[in-house]
Design a protein around this motif. Structure first.
Motif, mmCIF file in Angstrom:
data_model
loop_
_atom_site.group_PDB
_atom_site.id
_atom_site.type_symbol
_atom_site.label_atom_id
_atom_site.label_comp_id
_atom_site.label_asym_id
_atom_site.label_seq_id
_atom_site.Cartn_x
_atom_site.Cartn_y
_atom_site.Cartn_z
ATOM 1 N N LYS A 95 0.793 -1.257 -0.107
ATOM 2 C CA LYS A 95 0.007 0.045 0.175
ATOM 3 C C LYS A 95 0.871 1.406 -0.087
ATOM 4 C CE LYS A 95 -3.856 2.358 2.676
ATOM 5 N NZ LYS A 95 -4.840 2.229 3.780
ATOM 6 N N ASP A 96 1.966 1.200 0.719
ATOM 7 C CA ASP A 96 2.753 2.476 0.915
ATOM 8 C C ASP A 96 3.864 2.470 -0.281
ATOM 9 O OD1 ASP A 96 1.472 2.958 3.258
ATOM 10 O OD2 ASP A 96 3.060 2.007 4.372
ATOM 11 N N ASP A 97 4.005 1.152 -1.152
ATOM 12 C CA ASP A 97 4.930 1.435 -2.066
ATOM 13 C C ASP A 97 4.573 0.701 -3.284
ATOM 14 O OD1 ASP A 97 7.580 1.771 -3.384
ATOM 15 O OD2 ASP A 97 8.182 -0.090 -2.686
ATOM 16 N N PRO A 98 3.456 1.085 -3.865
ATOM 17 C CA PRO A 98 2.719 0.518 -4.910
ATOM 18 C C PRO A 98 3.626 0.031 -6.026
ATOM 19 C CG PRO A 98 1.444 2.321 -4.619
ATOM 20 C CD PRO A 98 2.588 2.597 -3.717
ATOM 21 N N PHE A 99 3.408 -1.145 -7.052
ATOM 22 C CA PHE A 99 3.701 -1.466 -8.172
ATOM 23 C C PHE A 99 3.832 -0.464 -9.068
ATOM 24 C CE2 PHE A 99 3.656 -6.296 -7.787
ATOM 25 C CZ PHE A 99 5.116 -6.212 -7.296
ATOM 26 N N ASN A 100 4.334 -0.050 -9.983
ATOM 27 C CA ASN A 100 3.979 0.695 -11.371
ATOM 28 C C ASN A 100 3.888 -0.151 -12.388
ATOM 29 O OD1 ASN A 100 6.286 -0.229 -12.344
ATOM 30 N ND2 ASN A 100 7.456 1.768 -13.065
ATOM 31 N N SER A 101 3.244 0.117 -13.592
ATOM 32 C CA SER A 101 2.662 -0.693 -14.499
ATOM 33 C C SER A 101 3.705 -1.740 -14.916
ATOM 34 C CB SER A 101 2.104 0.072 -15.697
ATOM 35 O OG SER A 101 3.255 0.684 -16.337
ATOM 36 N N VAL A 134 -5.049 4.287 -7.783
ATOM 37 C CA VAL A 134 -4.264 3.024 -7.140
ATOM 38 C C VAL A 134 -5.277 1.995 -7.261
ATOM 39 C CG1 VAL A 134 -3.242 2.307 -5.240
ATOM 40 C CG2 VAL A 134 -2.753 4.610 -5.925
ATOM 41 N N VAL A 135 -4.909 0.741 -7.568
ATOM 42 C CA VAL A 135 -5.695 -0.363 -7.406
ATOM 43 C C VAL A 135 -5.117 -1.495 -6.683
ATOM 44 C CG1 VAL A 135 -6.843 -0.010 -9.554
ATOM 45 C CG2 VAL A 135 -5.208 -1.502 -9.668
ATOM 46 N N LYS A 173 -1.266 -13.728 -3.343
ATOM 47 C CA LYS A 173 -1.691 -12.691 -2.814
ATOM 48 C C LYS A 173 -2.036 -11.139 -3.578
ATOM 49 C CE LYS A 173 1.534 -10.008 -1.037
ATOM 50 N NZ LYS A 173 2.738 -9.515 -0.295
ATOM 51 N N GLN A 174 -2.784 -10.155 -2.875
ATOM 52 C CA GLN A 174 -2.879 -9.018 -3.891
ATOM 53 C C GLN A 174 -1.918 -7.989 -3.557
ATOM 54 O OE1 GLN A 174 -7.092 -8.543 -1.936
ATOM 55 N NE2 GLN A 174 -7.886 -8.600 -3.878
ATOM 56 N N TYR A 175 -1.671 -7.352 -4.816
ATOM 57 C CA TYR A 175 -0.762 -6.245 -4.798
ATOM 58 C C TYR A 175 -1.346 -4.815 -4.976
ATOM 59 C CZ TYR A 175 2.625 -10.004 -5.074
ATOM 60 O OH TYR A 175 3.497 -11.098 -4.821
ATOM 61 N N TYR A 176 -0.819 -3.758 -4.601
ATOM 62 C CA TYR A 176 -1.352 -2.413 -5.145
ATOM 63 C C TYR A 176 -0.354 -1.894 -6.334
ATOM 64 C CZ TYR A 176 -3.577 -2.055 -0.485
ATOM 65 O OH TYR A 176 -4.265 -2.006 0.436
ATOM 66 N N ILE A 177 -1.128 -1.177 -7.195
ATOM 67 C CA ILE A 177 -0.496 -0.784 -8.392
ATOM 68 C C ILE A 177 -1.088 0.579 -8.612
ATOM 69 C CG2 ILE A 177 -0.188 -1.374 -10.855
ATOM 70 C CD1 ILE A 177 -1.705 -4.021 -10.066
ATOM 71 N N LYS A 178 -0.302 1.524 -9.126
ATOM 72 C CA LYS A 178 -0.284 2.848 -9.322
ATOM 73 C C LYS A 178 -0.071 3.419 -10.843
ATOM 74 C CE LYS A 178 0.526 7.493 -7.378
ATOM 75 N NZ LYS A 178 1.320 8.278 -6.240
ATOM 76 N N GLY A 179 -0.836 4.135 -11.366
ATOM 77 C CA GLY A 179 -0.596 4.696 -12.560
ATOM 78 C C GLY A 179 -1.643 5.630 -13.090
ATOM 79 N N LYS A 180 -1.275 6.069 -14.338
ATOM 80 C CA LYS A 180 -2.471 7.002 -15.099
ATOM 81 C C LYS A 180 -2.907 6.392 -16.142
ATOM 82 C CE LYS A 180 -0.101 11.447 -14.154
ATOM 83 N NZ LYS A 180 0.398 12.707 -14.879
ATOM 84 N N VAL A 181 -4.297 6.470 -16.282
ATOM 85 C CA VAL A 181 -5.134 5.880 -17.017
ATOM 86 C C VAL A 181 -4.813 6.120 -18.570
ATOM 87 C CG1 VAL A 181 -7.619 5.326 -17.914
ATOM 88 C CG2 VAL A 181 -7.071 5.472 -15.562
ATOM 89 N N VAL A 182 -4.404 5.176 -19.377
ATOM 90 C CA VAL A 182 -3.787 5.370 -20.766
ATOM 91 C C VAL A 182 -5.088 5.432 -21.685
ATOM 92 C CG1 VAL A 182 -2.590 4.301 -22.678
ATOM 93 C CG2 VAL A 182 -1.647 4.185 -20.517
ATOM 94 N N SER A 183 -6.175 4.237 -21.507
ATOM 95 C CA SER A 183 -7.292 4.283 -22.485
ATOM 96 C C SER A 183 -8.240 3.445 -21.621
ATOM 97 C CB SER A 183 -6.724 3.626 -23.598
ATOM 98 O OG SER A 183 -6.389 2.206 -23.509
ATOM 99 N N VAL A 184 -9.567 3.322 -21.792
ATOM 100 C CA VAL A 184 -10.525 2.915 -21.180
ATOM 101 C C VAL A 184 -11.184 1.820 -22.055
ATOM 102 C CG1 VAL A 184 -12.570 3.036 -19.970
ATOM 103 C CG2 VAL A 184 -10.859 5.018 -19.568
ATOM 104 N N LYS A 185 -11.028 0.578 -21.766
ATOM 105 C CA LYS A 185 -11.415 -0.427 -22.484
ATOM 106 C C LYS A 185 -13.042 -0.647 -22.171
ATOM 107 C CE LYS A 185 -10.531 -5.181 -23.531
ATOM 108 N NZ LYS A 185 -11.713 -5.962 -23.254
ATOM 109 N N SER A 222 -12.621 -1.911 -17.097
ATOM 110 C CA SER A 222 -11.371 -2.319 -17.543
ATOM 111 C C SER A 222 -10.664 -1.235 -18.122
ATOM 112 C CB SER A 222 -11.622 -3.421 -18.608
ATOM 113 O OG SER A 222 -12.044 -4.497 -17.932
ATOM 114 N N PHE A 223 -9.432 -1.223 -17.955
ATOM 115 C CA PHE A 223 -8.567 0.245 -18.234
ATOM 116 C C PHE A 223 -7.002 -0.116 -18.250
ATOM 117 C CE2 PHE A 223 -10.126 1.200 -14.231
ATOM 118 C CZ PHE A 223 -8.839 1.257 -13.618
ATOM 119 N N TYR A 224 -6.312 0.317 -19.137
ATOM 120 C CA TYR A 224 -4.840 0.364 -19.181
ATOM 121 C C TYR A 224 -4.427 1.529 -18.276
ATOM 122 C CZ TYR A 224 -5.065 -3.076 -22.712
ATOM 123 O OH TYR A 224 -5.685 -4.395 -23.471
ATOM 124 N N ILE A 225 -3.028 1.326 -17.722
ATOM 125 C CA ILE A 225 -2.576 2.369 -16.874
ATOM 126 C C ILE A 225 -0.858 2.227 -17.011
ATOM 127 C CG2 ILE A 225 -4.156 2.324 -15.127
ATOM 128 C CD1 ILE A 225 -2.412 0.744 -13.291
#
Length: 464
Positions: free
Chosen positions: A191-197, A278-279, A215-227, A238-241
């Motif tokens: 949560k404090d150090d999310p993956f990037n894409s 952040v997901v 296990k579940q992971y936190y991932i952070k990014g900006k939305v590239v496109s919305v599927k 569903s979307f790409y980040i």
């Protein structure tokens, strides 16, 4: 006299014969090899370095698996027959196929090849419904030459290149995905150090086809496109980040739930290109070539709109506040940092539920006397939350879940279970958001049913 005429005639014929032969090219210079035929020379040989053209395949009857074809996207088939072919992108509703040809302006079904687009990164990038600008664009595809729509076509496409972007898994390479996995991986997935894409792509790409993380992971990014944007029908998106909102190194967030691990509803902010998110979710390597999050095991942790403003539910980390007491059969859900106030306690026996027989009855919604609701979700599993009259208990099976919506903010929920061991899986998740608490009995193994969560009573403690 006859002898003289005969001699002159032979001389003339000999002279004519030599003159004619000098004007005719040698057999090896005659198109198609001379001597009445032979196959025409092909432009390609089906390799990555020298792909076939559509004309090559049609003229030679070429076959094979993992062959490369270079062509132009010229249309699609909207139904089940080639005679329905459309040489446009306008009005396209088909995502499962495109038509390719040697010329970008081709409009004859006799000169095209139908291409079957498998679910995944190749379909997402190539189909004309989602990408109308692809019409008349040059593309390189890798797949199997097989009959499709009753014609020679290309199926089981595993890789595509459009412009300078590649999609899918090129045979002989280790990684695939929505695009090349380029860039620098960052984060540890917490949560404090999310993956990037890039890090998320790399983690998922290491998995066997169809496998998912434990296990579940936190991932952070900006939305590239919305599927697929959030909708009231399904409640997910569903979307790409990526780090910078550009396609390079992008990662697919697949069918994520909304903030608070809940389904999206009308009136809530939707996701858009440029949003920072952040997901949190499990990762998988779909079909062995598409790294993505797992449907039903992913949700938005925060959403910062591109237009400004941040929406973040007051939720602890997944699983935080969840205590499983397998000795006494008690499950406690604690909303950390919230002061306890009034409470309500009710047994399953007093919930006025009905049971049709030995197999129990599926339960969907329970409303308590103070208006609190408990809404159950099967999580896509065969066995769904069920009430058993003879046990006076409700069973929550693997990957089933429920959401408790209280009259005010919830501080704590305590369940008394039917049997000391029936307290659910250690991998279960818990999320608090405002007046709701969402629990999911997550089970990540490929075999078995995990630990059931069977409760006989529940006590809900509200915040002061």
């Amino acid at each position: 006299m006859k002898k003289i005429l005969y001699t002159m005639l032979v001389a003339l014929m000999t002279a004519f014969t030599f003159t004619s032969c000098e004007d005719v090219p040698a057999p090896y210079d005659i198109p198609n090899g001379g001597n009445g035929g032979g196959s025409s020379e092909m432009a390609g040989n089906g390799t990555a370095e020298n792909p076939y053209t559509v004309e090559d395949i049609k003229s030679s009857g070429a076959t094979g698996s993992n062959v490369y074809v270079k062509a132009y996207i010229v249309g699609f088939v909207p139904g089940k027959a080639m005679d329905e072919a459309k040489f446009t992108a306008e009005g396209c509703e088909a995502t499962s196929n495109v038509l390719i040809a040697a010329s970008p302006d081709e409009t004859s079904v006799d000169n095209v090849m139908p291409v079957q687009l498998p679910v995944g990164a190749v379909r997402d990038a190539i189909n004309l419904k989602d990408n109308p600008a692809n019409l008349k664009q040059e593309v390189v595809l890798c797949g199997n030459i097989e009959a499709y729509f009753g014609k020679t076509g290309l199926k089981a496409v595993v890789w595509a290149k459009l412009g300078d972007k590649e999609f899918g898994a090129k045979p002989g390479t280790e990684t695939g995905g929505g695009s090349d996995i380029t860039g620098t991986p960052k984060g540890t997935g917490t949560k404090d150090d999310p993956f990037n894409s890039v890090a998320a792509n790399q983690m998922a790409s290491k998995l066997a086809s169809g496998a998912k993380t434990d296990k579940q992971y936190y991932i952070k990014g900006k939305v590239v496109s919305v599927k697929e944007a959030f909708s009231a029908q399904y409640g997910n998106a569903s979307f790409y980040i990526s780090d910078d909102g550009k396609a390079e190194g992008q990662f697919l967030v697949f069918r994520t739930l909304y903030l608070g691990n809940e389904k999206w509803t009308e009136g809530k902010t939707n996701v858009a290109v440029g949003d920072e998110v952040v997901v949190c979710g499990s990762l998988t390597n779909y079909m062995g070539n598409t790294p993505e999050t797992v449907q039903g095991e992913t949700y938005l942790v925060s959403l910062k709109s591109n237009g400004g403003g941040t929406e973040t539910p007051d939720t602890p980390e997944v699983g935080e506040g969840l205590t499983l007491d397998a000795t006494n059969g008690i499950v406690t859900m604690m909303n950390s940092g919230v002061t306890e106030g009034n409470s309500i306690e009710v047994s399953v026996a007093d919930m006025n539920l009905t049971d049709d027989g030995e197999t129990g009855t599926e339960v969907t919604t329970i409303t308590l006397s103070d208006g609190t609701k408990i809404e159950f979700d099967g999580g896509g599993e065969k066995y769904k939350p069920t009430y058993f009259k003879k046990y006076q208990a409700i069973r929550v099976y693997k990957n089933n879940g429920f959401t408790v919506t209280g009259k005010s903010k919830i501080a704590k929920i305590v369940f008394t279970c039917d049997g000391a061991q029936n307290v659910g899986n250690k991998t279960a998740t818990l999320t608090f958001s405002g007046n709701t608490a969402t629990y999911k009995n997550v089970y990540t193994e490929t075999k078995g049913g995990g630990v059931q969560f069977r409760f006989k009573s529940v006590k809900i403690v509200y915040a002061k």
